[in-house]
Design an enzyme around this catalytic site. Structure first.
Site, PDB file in Angstrom:
ATOM      1  N   GLN A  86      64.860  43.184  46.240  1.00 30.28           N
ATOM      2  CA  GLN A  86      65.419  42.494  47.419  1.00 30.28           C
ATOM      3  C   GLN A  86      65.434  40.973  47.234  1.00 30.28           C
ATOM      4  O   GLN A  86      65.025  40.211  48.111  1.00 30.28           O
ATOM      5  CB  GLN A  86      64.617  42.847  48.674  1.00 30.28           C
ATOM      6  CG  GLN A  86      64.550  44.347  48.951  1.00 30.28           C
ATOM      7  CD  GLN A  86      63.709  44.651  50.154  1.00 30.28           C
ATOM      8  OE1 GLN A  86      64.128  44.403  51.287  1.00 30.28           O
ATOM      9  NE2 GLN A  86      62.516  45.169  49.925  1.00 30.28           N
ATOM     10  N   LYS A 106      35.220  38.088  44.550  1.00 30.12           N
ATOM     11  CA  LYS A 106      35.886  38.624  45.752  1.00 30.12           C
ATOM     12  C   LYS A 106      35.308  39.994  46.095  1.00 30.12           C
ATOM     13  O   LYS A 106      35.067  40.801  45.203  1.00 30.12           O
ATOM     14  CB  LYS A 106      37.400  38.667  45.548  1.00 30.12           C
ATOM     15  CG  LYS A 106      37.875  39.524  44.399  1.00 30.12           C
ATOM     16  CD  LYS A 106      39.364  39.314  44.170  1.00 30.12           C
ATOM     17  CE  LYS A 106      39.913  40.236  43.100  1.00 30.12           C
ATOM     18  NZ  LYS A 106      39.840  41.672  43.396  1.00 30.12           N
ATOM     19  N   CYS A 111      44.759  45.214  42.727  1.00 30.78           N
ATOM     20  CA  CYS A 111      44.318  43.835  42.987  1.00 30.78           C
ATOM     21  C   CYS A 111      45.385  42.795  42.656  1.00 30.78           C
ATOM     22  O   CYS A 111      45.463  41.760  43.329  1.00 30.78           O
ATOM     23  CB  CYS A 111      43.012  43.560  42.256  1.00 30.78           C
ATOM     24  SG  CYS A 111      41.650  44.517  42.976  1.00 30.78           S
ATOM     25  N   VAL A 148      44.403  42.855  36.149  1.00 30.27           N
ATOM     26  CA  VAL A 148      44.416  44.296  36.426  1.00 30.27           C
ATOM     27  C   VAL A 148      43.846  44.556  37.828  1.00 30.27           C
ATOM     28  O   VAL A 148      43.075  43.744  38.334  1.00 30.27           O
ATOM     29  CB  VAL A 148      43.595  45.063  35.367  1.00 30.27           C
ATOM     30  CG1 VAL A 148      44.164  44.839  33.985  1.00 30.27           C
ATOM     31  CG2 VAL A 148      42.101  44.681  35.369  1.00 30.27           C
ATOM     32  N   THR A 149      44.220  45.665  38.442  1.00 28.71           N
ATOM     33  CA  THR A 149      45.305  46.535  38.039  1.00 28.71           C
ATOM     34  C   THR A 149      46.569  46.125  38.807  1.00 28.71           C
ATOM     35  O   THR A 149      46.490  45.591  39.904  1.00 28.71           O
ATOM     36  CB  THR A 149      45.010  48.038  38.340  1.00 28.71           C
ATOM     37  OG1 THR A 149      44.796  48.191  39.743  1.00 28.71           O
ATOM     38  CG2 THR A 149      43.785  48.517  37.592  1.00 28.71           C
ATOM     39  N   LYS A 185      40.135  43.694  47.411  1.00 32.47           N
ATOM     40  CA  LYS A 185      41.214  43.784  46.426  1.00 32.47           C
ATOM     41  C   LYS A 185      41.973  42.463  46.306  1.00 32.47           C
ATOM     42  O   LYS A 185      42.378  42.068  45.223  1.00 32.47           O
ATOM     43  CB  LYS A 185      42.194  44.912  46.793  1.00 32.47           C
ATOM     44  CG  LYS A 185      41.544  46.258  47.052  1.00 32.47           C
ATOM     45  CD  LYS A 185      40.683  46.728  45.899  1.00 32.47           C
ATOM     46  CE  LYS A 185      40.047  48.071  46.196  1.00 32.47           C
ATOM     47  NZ  LYS A 185      38.779  48.254  45.442  1.00 32.47           N
ATOM     48  N   GLU A 228      36.170  41.286  40.911  1.00 34.05           N
ATOM     49  CA  GLU A 228      35.881  42.135  42.068  1.00 34.05           C
ATOM     50  C   GLU A 228      34.429  42.592  41.962  1.00 34.05           C
ATOM     51  O   GLU A 228      33.967  42.962  40.883  1.00 34.05           O
ATOM     52  CB  GLU A 228      36.809  43.353  42.064  1.00 34.05           C
ATOM     53  CG  GLU A 228      36.579  44.290  43.245  1.00 34.05           C
ATOM     54  CD  GLU A 228      37.539  45.491  43.255  1.00 34.05           C
ATOM     55  OE1 GLU A 228      38.565  45.451  42.556  1.00 34.05           O
ATOM     56  OE2 GLU A 228      37.227  46.466  43.955  1.00 34.05           O
ATOM     57  N   ASP A 275      40.639  39.875  37.781  1.00 38.80           N
ATOM     58  CA  ASP A 275      39.706  40.992  37.516  1.00 38.80           C
ATOM     59  C   ASP A 275      39.734  41.551  36.088  1.00 38.80           C
ATOM     60  O   ASP A 275      39.672  42.779  35.897  1.00 38.80           O
ATOM     61  CB  ASP A 275      39.958  42.138  38.500  1.00 38.80           C
ATOM     62  CG  ASP A 275      39.737  41.731  39.949  1.00 38.80           C
ATOM     63  OD1 ASP A 275      39.375  40.568  40.193  1.00 38.80           O
ATOM     64  OD2 ASP A 275      39.930  42.582  40.834  1.00 38.80           O
TER      65      ASP A 275
END
Ligand code: C5J
Length: 204
Positions: A185, A112, A145, A140-141, A115, A74, A26
């Site tokens: 993690q 798309k 997205c 971005v961002t 997002k 987007e 995007d």
């Protein structure tokens, strides 16, 4: 067998450029340029503009390596039948990708409606056809997205490395948190690196 490695957190990621795609999310005028949709929502576009130069360097290196390069946009149908009460309309100037990162002929552009880059698109089909396993991610961002697309990719078995200086947010605190949660993690849904280390790994 992977034949390269990119320094990243939480640990080095091995990859083969032949099965690696550069995914640029995007980088549209409306998000990045003054006077667009993002600024109209009250955001400062400066942090997003800072992602253009490093992304351009990674884009040029990926093209030189013959890697698959995919751009996403987007946006919604011009008749707005699939549109929530926001405006990112296909075919309008603000919907287009910034000139510095403009798709080269043959580079797929994924339109798309949401997002995530996988939802209601043929991105997965394109990646599977090319045997892609690893995604280097810019765009971005970071917390919207980029994060959604990386989560979708991870669920589908792709290894994603997000380049911290090639992704941007209007909110510094979200930029930090969005990058931290990817690699937490033990790399819960991806890796984080930057353009310098990506360029080194690509031999650029
Ligand atoms: C948003 C995006 N923020 N590309 N879209 O609405 O992250």
């Amino acid at each position: 067998m992977a034949n390269k490695a990119i320094e990243a957190e939480p640990y080095e990621l091995e990859f083969d450029p032949k099965s690696t795609a550069l995914l640029i999310i995007d980088m549209q005028r409306d998000f990045v340029m003054p006077g667009g949709f993002g600024e109209a929502l009250g955001n400062d576009v400066t942090p997003l503009q800072a992602t253009i130069a490093p992304t351009k360097r990674v884009l040029e290196a990926a093209r030189k390596k013959g890697m698959l390069v995919i751009h996403t946009r987007e946006g919604h149908r011009p008749d707005l039948t699939d549109c929530p009460p926001t405006t990112l309309v296909r075919g309008e100037i603000g919907h287009d990708i910034v000139p510095e990162l403009y798709p080269a002929p043959g580079e797929p552009v994924i339109d798309k409606p949401g997002k995530g880059a996988f939802y209601a698109t043929d991105l997965e089909l394109i990646l599977r056809d090319r045997g892609s396993k690893t995604l280097i991610v810019c765009g971005v961002t970071t917390e919207v997205c980029v994060n959604t697309s990386v989560r979708e990719a991870n669920d589908r078995g792709y290894e994603c490395v997000v380049l911290s200086d090639c992704v941007g947010s209007y909110f510094p605190e979200f930029q930090k948190a969005a990058l931290a949660m990817i690699k937490a993690q033990g790399g819960i849904f991806g890796w984080v690196s930057d353009s310098r280390r990506a360029l080194a790994a690509l031999g650029a």
